[in-house]
Design a protein around this motif. Sequence first.
Motif, PDB file in Angstrom:
ATOM      1  N   ILE A 120       0.850  -1.191   0.000  1.00 46.43           N
ATOM      2  CA  ILE A 120       0.000   0.000   0.000  1.00 46.43           C
ATOM      3  C   ILE A 120       0.884   1.238   0.000  1.00 46.43           C
ATOM      4  N   THR A 121       0.669   2.098  -0.991  1.00 41.88           N
ATOM      5  CA  THR A 121       1.518   3.291  -1.119  1.00 41.88           C
ATOM      6  C   THR A 121       0.851   4.552  -0.585  1.00 41.88           C
ATOM      7  N   GLY A 122      -0.427   4.504  -0.312  1.00 41.18           N
ATOM      8  CA  GLY A 122      -1.072   5.688   0.231  1.00 41.18           C
ATOM      9  C   GLY A 122      -2.581   5.560   0.267  1.00 41.18           C
ATOM     10  N   GLU A 123      -3.199   6.530   0.893  1.00 42.97           N
ATOM     11  CA  GLU A 123      -4.655   6.580   1.033  1.00 42.97           C
ATOM     12  C   GLU A 123      -5.124   8.012   0.794  1.00 42.97           C
ATOM     13  N   LEU A 124      -6.192   8.156   0.020  1.00 41.10           N
ATOM     14  CA  LEU A 124      -6.727   9.473  -0.310  1.00 41.10           C
ATOM     15  C   LEU A 124      -8.125   9.625   0.272  1.00 41.10           C
ATOM     16  N   LEU A 125      -8.356  10.730   0.948  1.00 38.40           N
ATOM     17  CA  LEU A 125      -9.689  11.037   1.444  1.00 38.40           C
ATOM     18  C   LEU A 125     -10.487  11.739   0.347  1.00 38.40           C
ATOM     19  N   ALA A 126     -11.786  11.894   0.569  1.00 37.95           N
ATOM     20  CA  ALA A 126     -12.700  12.361  -0.478  1.00 37.95           C
ATOM     21  C   ALA A 126     -12.195  13.609  -1.188  1.00 37.95           C
ATOM     22  N   HIS A 127     -11.771  14.615  -0.426  1.00 39.78           N
ATOM     23  CA  HIS A 127     -11.378  15.878  -1.047  1.00 39.78           C
ATOM     24  C   HIS A 127     -10.032  15.791  -1.765  1.00 39.78           C
ATOM     25  N   GLU A 128      -9.296  14.679  -1.561  1.00 38.77           N
ATOM     26  CA  GLU A 128      -7.986  14.523  -2.186  1.00 38.77           C
ATOM     27  C   GLU A 128      -8.037  13.658  -3.457  1.00 38.77           C
ATOM     28  N   ILE A 129      -9.209  13.065  -3.735  1.00 37.73           N
ATOM     29  CA  ILE A 129      -9.301  12.069  -4.808  1.00 37.73           C
ATOM     30  C   ILE A 129      -9.368  12.740  -6.175  1.00 37.73           C
ATOM     31  N   ASN A 130      -8.371  12.483  -6.992  1.00 38.42           N
ATOM     32  CA  ASN A 130      -8.383  12.870  -8.406  1.00 38.42           C
ATOM     33  C   ASN A 130      -7.464  11.916  -9.150  1.00 38.42           C
ATOM     34  N   GLU A 131      -7.564  11.906 -10.477  1.00 37.49           N
ATOM     35  CA  GLU A 131      -6.816  10.930 -11.260  1.00 37.49           C
ATOM     36  C   GLU A 131      -5.309  11.099 -11.096  1.00 37.49           C
ATOM     37  N   GLU A 132      -4.839  12.350 -11.025  1.00 42.08           N
ATOM     38  CA  GLU A 132      -3.407  12.603 -10.910  1.00 42.08           C
ATOM     39  C   GLU A 132      -2.853  12.041  -9.596  1.00 42.08           C
ATOM     40  N   ALA A 133      -3.617  12.230  -8.514  1.00 46.81           N
ATOM     41  CA  ALA A 133      -3.157  11.747  -7.207  1.00 46.81           C
ATOM     42  C   ALA A 133      -3.107  10.223  -7.174  1.00 46.81           C
ATOM     43  N   VAL A 134      -4.103   9.573  -7.780  1.00 38.74           N
ATOM     44  CA  VAL A 134      -4.133   8.110  -7.801  1.00 38.74           C
ATOM     45  C   VAL A 134      -2.967   7.572  -8.622  1.00 38.74           C
ATOM     46  N   ILE A 135      -2.736   8.153  -9.796  1.00 40.18           N
ATOM     47  CA  ILE A 135      -1.638   7.702 -10.653  1.00 40.18           C
ATOM     48  C   ILE A 135      -0.296   7.909  -9.947  1.00 40.18           C
ATOM     49  N   GLY A 136      -0.166   9.035  -9.259  1.00 42.23           N
ATOM     50  CA  GLY A 136       1.075   9.310  -8.545  1.00 42.23           C
ATOM     51  C   GLY A 136       1.400   8.246  -7.514  1.00 42.23           C
ATOM     52  N   LEU A 137       0.408   7.827  -6.754  1.00 42.55           N
ATOM     53  CA  LEU A 137       0.621   6.792  -5.743  1.00 42.55           C
ATOM     54  C   LEU A 137       0.804   5.415  -6.374  1.00 42.55           C
ATOM     55  N   ALA A 138       0.163   5.186  -7.516  1.00 43.20           N
ATOM     56  CA  ALA A 138       0.239   3.880  -8.168  1.00 43.20           C
ATOM     57  C   ALA A 138       1.569   3.634  -8.847  1.00 43.20           C
ATOM     58  N   THR A 139       2.310   4.700  -9.096  1.00 42.23           N
ATOM     59  CA  THR A 139       3.572   4.559  -9.833  1.00 42.23           C
ATOM     60  C   THR A 139       4.796   4.885  -8.988  1.00 42.23           C
ATOM     61  N   HIS A 140       4.605   5.083  -7.677  1.00 39.89           N
ATOM     62  CA  HIS A 140       5.719   5.352  -6.786  1.00 39.89           C
ATOM     63  C   HIS A 140       5.695   4.397  -5.622  1.00 39.89           C
ATOM     64  N   HIS A 141       6.881   4.122  -5.108  1.00 45.27           N
ATOM     65  CA  HIS A 141       6.995   3.250  -3.947  1.00 45.27           C
ATOM     66  C   HIS A 141       6.412   3.934  -2.720  1.00 45.27           C
ATOM     67  N   ALA A 142       5.969   3.127  -1.763  1.00 42.79           N
ATOM     68  CA  ALA A 142       5.485   3.682  -0.498  1.00 42.79           C
ATOM     69  C   ALA A 142       6.632   4.370   0.227  1.00 42.79           C
ATOM     70  N   ALA A 143       6.247   5.387   0.973  1.00 43.64           N
ATOM     71  CA  ALA A 143       7.252   6.105   1.754  1.00 43.64           C
ATOM     72  C   ALA A 143       7.834   5.184   2.827  1.00 43.64           C
ATOM     73  N   ALA A 144       9.119   5.330   3.070  1.00 47.62           N
ATOM     74  CA  ALA A 144       9.777   4.465   4.061  1.00 47.62           C
ATOM     75  C   ALA A 144       9.339   4.842   5.460  1.00 47.62           C
TER      76      ALA A 144
END
Length: 495
Positions: A471-495
């Motif tokens: 799991i690389t991240g979680e977005l709440l309702a006001h944070e949900i957009n395509e750019e944010a989802v793609i960003g988390l889907a293509t980057h490693h989870a924070a250490a």
Amino acid sequence: MLSLDGISKSFPGVHALTDMRLDVRAGEIHALVGENGAGKSTLTRIIAGVHQPDSGVIRFDGNDVRWAKPRDAKERGIHVIYQEFVLFPHLTVAENIFIGHERRNRFGLIDHRRTANDALELLARFGLQIDPKALVKDLSVADQQMVEIAKALVHDVKLLILDEPTAVISGHEVEVLFGRLRGLRDAGVAIIYISHRLEEIFALCDRVTILKDGKYVGTRDVAAVNRDQLIALMVGRSLSELFPSRRPAAERPVVLETQDLSIPGRVRAASIALRAGEITGLAGMVGSGRSELAFGIFGALQKSEGRILIEGREIASMTPARAIAAGIGLVTEDRKGQGLAMLLDIAANVTASTLPSVTRLGLIDSKLENDIARAEIENYQIACRGPSTAVSLMSGGNQQKVIVARWARTSTKVLILDEPTRGVDVGAKAEIYRIMHDLANRGIAILMISSELPEIVGMSDRVIVMREGTITGELLAHEINEEAVIGLATHHAAA
């Protein structure tokens, strides 16, 4: 290359096509779109010679034609690759490619060496590295599809029709397919591409023809329309109207929780919380571990570490039976292979997970089973003739409603939906979204896995994103957009 004008076709009690028009040019990829029942399949079969039109004119390669049988169309260069492959799994790749056109020696016997060499040459011309001596049953689904295409290329192909070609492949395999199709287009082949996935239309096709209720709506250059405009042409309403209004944010109780859940080789230390009455989107690229996490929660894959808690109570060893008993349901992405009993009717499928409730003295009470099915047919607006309708004869959207109806009867706490709208048309998607919204309003926690970003953004109250089993991240309702989802889907989870 192909022109149809005034094509009409009726079957007993059904007007499948009325005054249909279509023109496809050599060297173009032409999309054919419309809801289930719009007439795409009937039109395809008329082009391929399976059906003869009641009226209208077909012009192909400069001549007016009227095919008496499919072989006539095939001999003139029209080839159809259907969603269900027509391959012989226990024959080799080469044997499948040249079936009906076997390479023979001077004694009339099949020349296996020549067959294999010719197949290798054909596959190489298509940029494929597939062993011609391999059995088809041992190939990946993507390679099987390439064998289907190669089989068509044995002939002088002028028009290639593909019906939902990406329904069984994803990711890199789709890109490989697109590359091959662009190569055929550049070589002058006309291609008709049928798909419910609108993003593919924009990525691949030159023009698009829209059908609705068996009638011609229009033809557009793909570059001249956007997704919302195309949907409006198909269903008469805009994209924004597909999704129910987002429900107000609320603090909802946790129904199911995983703590550092790990599944060997698939999921690592996944911690999520599903809340009553909330739609949680689970996003990520194909292969990110989304489905495996869902199967682990349901007990279909065994965990190596971590905990699963339902309303605060740990289930030490989850199994599908225990999950069902606890009020958890799972709608898998493969509705035909893992979801539906395709040889049974609606009534049997709807009650499949609750057989004890319709069993009397060890026998199924058919009247009770049919009564339950009728209620669900009405509740979920399933288009059919009644409870005895075979699910194999239904559209993808209505099949999906049958599965959801089944699991909604037992899923009192959590319903997991893996790709709930895969392979269904836009109108059916809107119905499934409404059903999901209604189930959430009843207090059920919904976990929705989807590869479609508009679906994730439009339906989710909260989004969890995975990459490579983590799991690389979680977005709440006001944070949900395509750019944010793609960003988390293509980057490693924070250490």
